[in-house]
Design an enzyme around this catalytic site. Sequence first.
Site, PDB file in Angstrom:
ATOM      1  N   SER A   1       0.845  -1.192   0.000  1.00 55.61           N
ATOM      2  CA  SER A   1       0.000   0.000   0.000  1.00 55.61           C
ATOM      3  C   SER A   1       0.881   1.243   0.000  1.00 55.61           C
ATOM      4  O   SER A   1       2.036   1.201   0.459  1.00 55.61           O
ATOM      5  CB  SER A   1      -0.902   0.016   1.235  1.00 55.61           C
TER       6      SER A   1
ATOM      7  N   TYR B   1      -2.965  -1.062   9.977  1.00 50.15           N
ATOM      8  CA  TYR B   1      -2.836  -1.242   8.528  1.00 50.15           C
ATOM      9  C   TYR B   1      -1.488  -0.723   8.048  1.00 50.15           C
ATOM     10  O   TYR B   1      -0.785  -1.389   7.287  1.00 50.15           O
ATOM     11  CB  TYR B   1      -3.972  -0.512   7.827  1.00 50.15           C
TER      12      TYR B   1
END
Length: 248
Positions: free
Chosen positions: A132, A145
């Site tokens: 990401s 995350y």
Amino acid sequence: MARLHNKVAVVTGGASGIGLACVRRFMAEGAQVVGLDIGEAPADFPGLFMSLDVRDEPRVQQVMSEVISRFGRIDVLVNAAGVADQGSVTQTTTANWQRVLDINLTGSMLTSKHVLAQMESQRSGSIINIGSIFGLQGCDGNVAYNVSKGGINQLTRSMAIDYGYANIRVNGLCPGLIETPMTSMVREQQAFHAFFASQHMLNRSGQPDEVANVALFLASDEASFVSGQMIAVDGGFSAGRRFAPPSA
């Protein structure tokens, strides 16, 4: 073109989003594809589908053994299974923290672990980890995350170093805001979605196929000298910040 002709690919998180886009793209390029997911496959799923929770190591080992038994090899592994969470350190429960790391990071390690022996014996293979932009840089209220995706970067580099001797390439993709089921919570907040999309220099969010296209390159022999890289597929988000409205 059949850029993956005679190759066998395994895609975790293959029932939706980026994973499903990779399944479809790879099959269109001639690969035999096995999609793995904790949920059910969509009715129009194009390849072979098997149920898998990437946190369950005995099941991971069983599934990879079945794929090898059926096809004789595994050429490509895409680790696209993942979950999101929200919260700072003081807002994140230990259970949520562990769940995100177990699925996003440990799950990618376990699936890789149980294909690497086969790839070593073949003296070839490509592993593609879906990271990401928030593994490349942080953001507020997203600690579990962010950390899990930062760990993906080091997992990618470490495996590239450890298994490069066997002609196994390991790379990562770092998507920006992509229109998937995982990001539906962003789209529900229309003002925030518009702002977030505007922080991408192309002034829009991306589509799963746009990530799958780059995964295809990394899976193919065209990327034969690419390993240990984290490639941003983010419409320019990680290039920096703009301080003036985008030009018309």
